[in-house]
Design a protein around this motif. Structure first.
Motif, PDB file in Angstrom:
ATOM      1  N   SER A  78       0.105  10.128  -5.370  1.00  0.00           N
ATOM      2  CA  SER A  78       0.132  10.455  -6.615  1.00  0.00           C
ATOM      3  C   SER A  78       1.717  10.839  -7.230  1.00  0.00           C
ATOM      4  CB  SER A  78      -0.716  11.381  -7.433  1.00  0.00           C
ATOM      5  OG  SER A  78      -0.656  12.699  -6.739  1.00  0.00           O
ATOM      6  N   GLY A  79       2.045  10.291  -8.168  1.00  0.00           N
ATOM      7  CA  GLY A  79       3.581  10.591  -8.581  1.00  0.00           C
ATOM      8  C   GLY A  79       3.844  10.067  -9.814  1.00  0.00           C
ATOM      9  N   ILE A  80       5.071  10.426 -10.608  1.00  0.00           N
ATOM     10  CA  ILE A  80       5.467  10.061 -11.909  1.00  0.00           C
ATOM     11  C   ILE A  80       6.174   8.942 -11.594  1.00  0.00           C
ATOM     12  CG2 ILE A  80       6.832  10.602 -13.975  1.00  0.00           C
ATOM     13  CD1 ILE A  80       5.949  13.339 -13.268  1.00  0.00           C
ATOM     14  N   GLY A  81       6.008   7.700 -12.252  1.00  0.00           N
ATOM     15  CA  GLY A  81       6.869   6.445 -12.203  1.00  0.00           C
ATOM     16  C   GLY A  81       8.185   6.732 -12.809  1.00  0.00           C
ATOM     17  N   ARG A  82       8.884   5.376 -12.911  1.00  0.00           N
ATOM     18  CA  ARG A  82      10.377   5.474 -13.207  1.00  0.00           C
ATOM     19  C   ARG A  82      10.387   5.667 -14.905  1.00  0.00           C
ATOM     20  NH1 ARG A  82      13.773   0.428 -11.668  1.00  0.00           N
ATOM     21  NH2 ARG A  82      13.203   1.328  -9.557  1.00  0.00           N
ATOM     22  N   PHE A  83       9.344   5.236 -15.686  1.00  0.00           N
ATOM     23  CA  PHE A  83       9.293   5.527 -17.162  1.00  0.00           C
ATOM     24  C   PHE A  83       8.566   6.840 -17.298  1.00  0.00           C
ATOM     25  CE2 PHE A  83       9.391   1.170 -16.343  1.00  0.00           C
ATOM     26  CZ  PHE A  83      10.372   0.730 -16.924  1.00  0.00           C
ATOM     27  N   GLY A  84       8.324   7.577 -16.410  1.00  0.00           N
ATOM     28  CA  GLY A  84       7.765   8.900 -16.782  1.00  0.00           C
ATOM     29  C   GLY A  84       6.306   8.983 -16.950  1.00  0.00           C
ATOM     30  N   LEU A  85       5.364   7.884 -16.585  1.00  0.00           N
ATOM     31  CA  LEU A  85       4.018   7.921 -16.571  1.00  0.00           C
ATOM     32  C   LEU A  85       3.634   8.360 -15.336  1.00  0.00           C
ATOM     33  CD1 LEU A  85       3.620   4.477 -18.212  1.00  0.00           C
ATOM     34  CD2 LEU A  85       3.694   6.755 -19.327  1.00  0.00           C
ATOM     35  N   ASN A  86       2.254   9.130 -15.319  1.00  0.00           N
ATOM     36  CA  ASN A  86       1.512   9.389 -14.140  1.00  0.00           C
ATOM     37  C   ASN A  86       0.963   8.520 -13.361  1.00  0.00           C
ATOM     38  OD1 ASN A  86       2.202  12.266 -14.626  1.00  0.00           O
ATOM     39  ND2 ASN A  86       0.468  12.681 -15.839  1.00  0.00           N
ATOM     40  N   GLY A  87       1.189   8.167 -12.189  1.00  0.00           N
ATOM     41  CA  GLY A  87       0.390   7.007 -11.418  1.00  0.00           C
ATOM     42  C   GLY A  87       0.313   7.436 -10.133  1.00  0.00           C
ATOM     43  N   TYR A  88       0.598   6.366  -9.323  1.00  0.00           N
ATOM     44  CA  TYR A  88       0.735   6.565  -7.669  1.00  0.00           C
ATOM     45  C   TYR A  88       1.720   5.612  -7.318  1.00  0.00           C
ATOM     46  CZ  TYR A  88      -4.110   8.322  -8.366  1.00  0.00           C
ATOM     47  OH  TYR A  88      -4.987   9.063  -8.658  1.00  0.00           O
ATOM     48  N   THR A  89       2.531   6.028  -6.296  1.00  0.00           N
ATOM     49  CA  THR A  89       3.778   5.632  -5.826  1.00  0.00           C
ATOM     50  C   THR A  89       3.377   4.942  -4.328  1.00  0.00           C
ATOM     51  OG1 THR A  89       4.123   7.381  -4.518  1.00  0.00           O
ATOM     52  CG2 THR A  89       5.332   7.302  -6.581  1.00  0.00           C
ATOM     53  N   ILE A  90       3.675   3.757  -4.242  1.00  0.00           N
ATOM     54  CA  ILE A  90       3.448   3.048  -2.858  1.00  0.00           C
ATOM     55  C   ILE A  90       4.686   2.751  -2.143  1.00  0.00           C
ATOM     56  CG2 ILE A  90       2.337   0.961  -2.243  1.00  0.00           C
ATOM     57  CD1 ILE A  90       1.116   0.656  -4.930  1.00  0.00           C
ATOM     58  N   ASN A  91       4.321   3.272  -0.842  1.00  0.00           N
ATOM     59  CA  ASN A  91       5.810   2.969   0.111  1.00  0.00           C
ATOM     60  C   ASN A  91       4.863   2.456   1.396  1.00  0.00           C
ATOM     61  OD1 ASN A  91       7.921   3.062   1.445  1.00  0.00           O
ATOM     62  ND2 ASN A  91       8.015   5.374   1.809  1.00  0.00           N
ATOM     63  N   LEU A  92       5.820   1.097   1.804  1.00  0.00           N
ATOM     64  CA  LEU A  92       5.189   0.438   2.904  1.00  0.00           C
ATOM     65  C   LEU A  92       5.959  -0.482   3.525  1.00  0.00           C
ATOM     66  CD1 LEU A  92       4.713  -2.867   1.893  1.00  0.00           C
ATOM     67  CD2 LEU A  92       2.981  -1.787   0.529  1.00  0.00           C
ATOM     68  N   TRP A  93       5.856  -0.734   4.930  1.00  0.00           N
ATOM     69  CA  TRP A  93       6.869  -1.798   5.660  1.00  0.00           C
ATOM     70  C   TRP A  93       6.370  -2.871   5.819  1.00  0.00           C
ATOM     71  CZ3 TRP A  93      11.837  -0.567   7.181  1.00  0.00           C
ATOM     72  CH2 TRP A  93      12.218   0.976   6.832  1.00  0.00           C
ATOM     73  N   LEU A  94       7.272  -4.040   5.595  1.00  0.00           N
ATOM     74  CA  LEU A  94       6.757  -5.584   6.248  1.00  0.00           C
ATOM     75  C   LEU A  94       7.627  -5.779   7.407  1.00  0.00           C
ATOM     76  CD1 LEU A  94       7.038  -7.252   2.573  1.00  0.00           C
ATOM     77  CD2 LEU A  94       4.681  -6.240   3.777  1.00  0.00           C
ATOM     78  N   VAL A  95       6.682  -6.033   8.335  1.00  0.00           N
ATOM     79  CA  VAL A  95       7.205  -6.336   9.893  1.00  0.00           C
ATOM     80  C   VAL A  95       6.716  -7.714  10.349  1.00  0.00           C
ATOM     81  CG1 VAL A  95       7.693  -3.848  10.118  1.00  0.00           C
ATOM     82  CG2 VAL A  95       5.414  -4.827  11.082  1.00  0.00           C
ATOM     83  N   PRO A  96       7.597  -8.251  11.215  1.00  0.00           N
ATOM     84  CA  PRO A  96       7.015  -9.658  11.714  1.00  0.00           C
ATOM     85  C   PRO A  96       5.762  -9.330  12.831  1.00  0.00           C
ATOM     86  CG  PRO A  96       9.067  -9.272  12.541  1.00  0.00           C
ATOM     87  CD  PRO A  96       8.680  -8.164  11.571  1.00  0.00           C
TER      88      PRO A  96
END
Length: 672
Positions: free
Chosen positions: A628-646
């Motif tokens: 959970s976190g605040i987005g770029r426009f100041g709205l409450n939401g959820y941040t997603i962090n992932l990796w794309l690997v072969p």
């Protein structure tokens, strides 16, 4: 005859002049160690004086031959002088020797001799009548066993020597006069009914010592006590004639094996080689013997005992040693023992003491009149016949005045008296032993000295058959026979090899020509081989670059747009992509994606949809992280962090991505 003897005589004189007359002697009286460097100085003796002292056994013709290079009235000889001396009061033998050695070397300024003779008060002398045939003595082991049994009681009695008064005196905590005062006060208190009075307590009450001094002295007294161990012995046969009868006595000495081993290890630790151990009592006999009297007695006063012995014709015939109790009167003991020793035939009594013997001059003069014997202080060597070149008496040979002593500046007693000089009895003992060990000169081979009991410095080595086991004997024997067999085989093999060598020489000549041709061919071959290796390396490098351009660059050029399009098609209305980044280090074909969703279900749905979409490109989603976190426009939401690997290795990915991209078709749909 004189022509034949002249070369031998010149060689003998050269040997005497070139001989080393330095001796290193160590003396330990139980409380202090002295390390003395003794030298022998040349001096002129009058022949007339020598004839008074020693009976001449040669005729006038032999005397002229032996002194052809000297005048008719004078003879040059040598006498001992303690050139340098150092002392140490350390109770540990190794530390005491180290300290004395350093001081002596510093004072002498030269390298000290390695061989040393050790004089010790722990070695107890005794004159014994043994049931032995002097012409058929027993074996050394049997003699030592017999003497050890005889001397065990005498050595055990030495515990009476180390009284607390002697120890306090020996450690320079009290003087001789203070010891006498304490003994008198102790006797007075006991006569008044205080039977529990002790010497140390009286010394503390009189203010001569402290309680700490007494405690340390009592601990040292326990260390000096006899421990009833094996006794190491030395012996000398003394045969003498009296009233037309021949008497045989054994002059012996014993020391505890434990003490001998301790001192031997201490000498070895400091780089010395001990030749013999000699008892402190009886060493001064050779100094008294140099005065030219055939029958004399010597009385030696130490801090803990009084030794008296008589000498007749270079033999010790009577020996007595008495302990000095703490409350004893020295004058009474001296009168008693001198009266006892003068009952035998003697012309003079020589007196030496640990303290300055001149303090007893008046007492000795009175005692001399009482016993009808001359009693003199033993203070010089040949003082009655030493002369200068002009024939005047040489008065500079006093044993006290010719010594340079190196000692600690703090070695002073409570009364403030300095202890820089060697004690008188110790000085006489050093000179007496030096005279006995001197190889040339008037105290050497030409004149018989008084033999002293010498104790070996260590246990003799056991016989070989007791010291070597079967393996130690078998291995050398096996090696010996192996060497013999090897030698025989080597001779036989040498004959065969000589025959083979002749055939090989001819074969060698033929192959030598072929080897030269092969050498030239090998040189050309190696040169061409190096050129071929260089070309192969260049070809390999070019191939790698071509492969990289054809596969890596082309596949990446096609992969990145497709991957971006796939990510874009996976986004819904509730998901927004923030960043897609490829790290530069430690990653290959790996991409980091950061996005933001309005709610958790949208974020989860995005990850699943992205997983299905990138699978067609042989990629997969790893390490997805939803928080959970605040987005770029100041709205409450959820941040997603992932990796794309072969999914497969990099090499396979590079080859298969191009074909995969050409067949993938993604149905575009509007965001929900």
């Amino acid at each position: 005859m004189n022509t034949v003897l002249a070369p031998l005589k010149s060689r003998w004189n050269a040997l005497r002049n070139a001989s080393s007359d330095e001796q290193l002697i160590a003396v330990h009286n139980g409380y202090c160690l002295w390390l003395a460097l003794v030298t022998f100085k040349k001096v002129t003796f009058k022949k007339a004086a020598i004839k008074k002292v020693a009976s001449t056994k040669t005729d006038n013709e032999n005397t002229k031959n032996s002194d052809s290079e000297k005048t008719d009235s004078e003879l040059n000889t040598e006498y001992p002088v303690i050139e340098y001396c150092a002392q140490s009061n350390d109770t540990d033998p190794a530390n005491a020797l180290k300290e004395a050695k350093e001081r002596l070397a510093e004072s002498a300024g030269k390298k000290l001799p390695k061989s040393v003779v050790f004089i010790s008060s722990f070695a107890v002398p005794a004159l014994l009548d043994l049931p032995l045939d002097p012409e058929k003595p027993r074996k050394p082991a049997q003699m030592e066993s017999m003497l050890g049994y005889e001397l065990e009681t005498l050595i055990a009695d030495t515990n009476e020597y180390f009284t607390i008064g002697a120890i306090l005196h020996g450690r320079h905590l009290i003087t001789e006069q203070q010891r006498t005062n304490i003994a008198n006060e102790l006797e007075l208190r006991r006569s008044q009914g205080n039977s529990l009075a002790r010497f140390g307590e009286v010394a503390i009450d009189l203010g001569f010592i402290s309680k700490e001094d007494l405690h340390e002295s009592l601990n040292y007294q326990e260390r000096l006590a006899h421990s009833k161990t094996h006794i190491a012995c030395g012996w000398q046969l003394h045969s003498y004639e009296r009233e037309d009868e021949t008497y045989h006595q054994w002059l012996t000495a014993g020391i505890e094996a434990k003490i001998r081993k301790t001192w031997y290890n201490a000498f070895v630790h400091n780089g010395f080689k001990v030749s013999n151990i000699v008892p402190l009592a009886t060493c001064a006999s050779n100094v008294a013997h140099t005065h030219g009297v055939d029958k004399f007695a010597v009385v030696e006063t130490s801090m803990d005992y009084i030794a008296a012995y008589s000498c007749i014709n270079n033999k010790i015939t009577n020996l007595q040693i008495q302990a000095r109790p703490a409350n004893s009167n020295l004058d009474q003991q001296l009168e008693s023992i001198i009266t006892e020793i003068t009952r035998e035939e003697c012309d003079i009594v020589w007196y030496t003491s640990y303290q300055d013997p001149s303090a007893k001059t008046a007492f000795l003069a009175t005692l001399a009149n009482k016993v009808q014997r001359d009693i003199k202080v033993l203070n010089s060597v040949h003082s009655d016949i030493l002369t200068s070149e002009t024939g005047a008496s040489d008065t500079s040979t006093s044993v006290i005045s010719t010594t340079k002593t190196a000692t600690s500046k703090t070695d002073t007693s409570k009364s403030g008296s300095s202890h820089l000089d060697i004690p008188h009895a110790i000085h006489c003992a050093i000179l007496g032993l030096a005279i006995k060990n001197h190889k040339f000169g008037i105290f050497g081979l030409e004149n018989e000295h008084i033999s002293l009991p010498l104790i070996p410095p260590k246990e003799p080595a056991p016989p070989m058959w007791k010291n070597v086991d079967v393996y130690r004997l078998g291995i050398p024997a096996a090696l010996f026979f192996a060497l013999i067999i090897h030698g025989v085989y080597s001779v036989w093999l040498q004959d065969n090899l000589k025959q083979e060598l002749a055939a090989l020489d001819e074969e060698y000549r033929q192959k030598l020509t072929l080897n030269r041709q092969l050498s030239s061919i090998n040189g050309e071959f190696k040169k061409k081989e190096q050129e071929l290796e260089t070309l192969e390396k260049e070809f390999k490098s070019q191939s790698e670059q071509l492969d990289r351009l054809s596969n890596r660059v082309m596949s990446r050029t096609r992969l990145v747009p497709r991957l971006l399009k796939t990510v874009a098609l996976s986004v819904s209305n509730n998901v927004m992509i923030d960043r897609l980044q490829e790290p530069r280090r430690n990653s290959r074909d790996r991409f980091n994606l950061t996005a933001w969703a309005t709610d958790n279900p949208s974020a989860t749905e995005f990850i699943e949809r992205l997983q299905q979409a990138v699978a067609r490109l042989n990629y997969r989603v790893v390490d997805p992280d939803i928080q959970s976190g605040i987005g770029r426009f100041g709205l409450n939401g959820y941040t997603i962090n992932l990796w794309l690997v072969p999914n497969v290795s990099t090499a396979k990915t590079d080859k298969s991505v191009a074909s995969a991209l050409s067949t993938i078709s993604i149905n575009e749909r509007s965001p929900q």
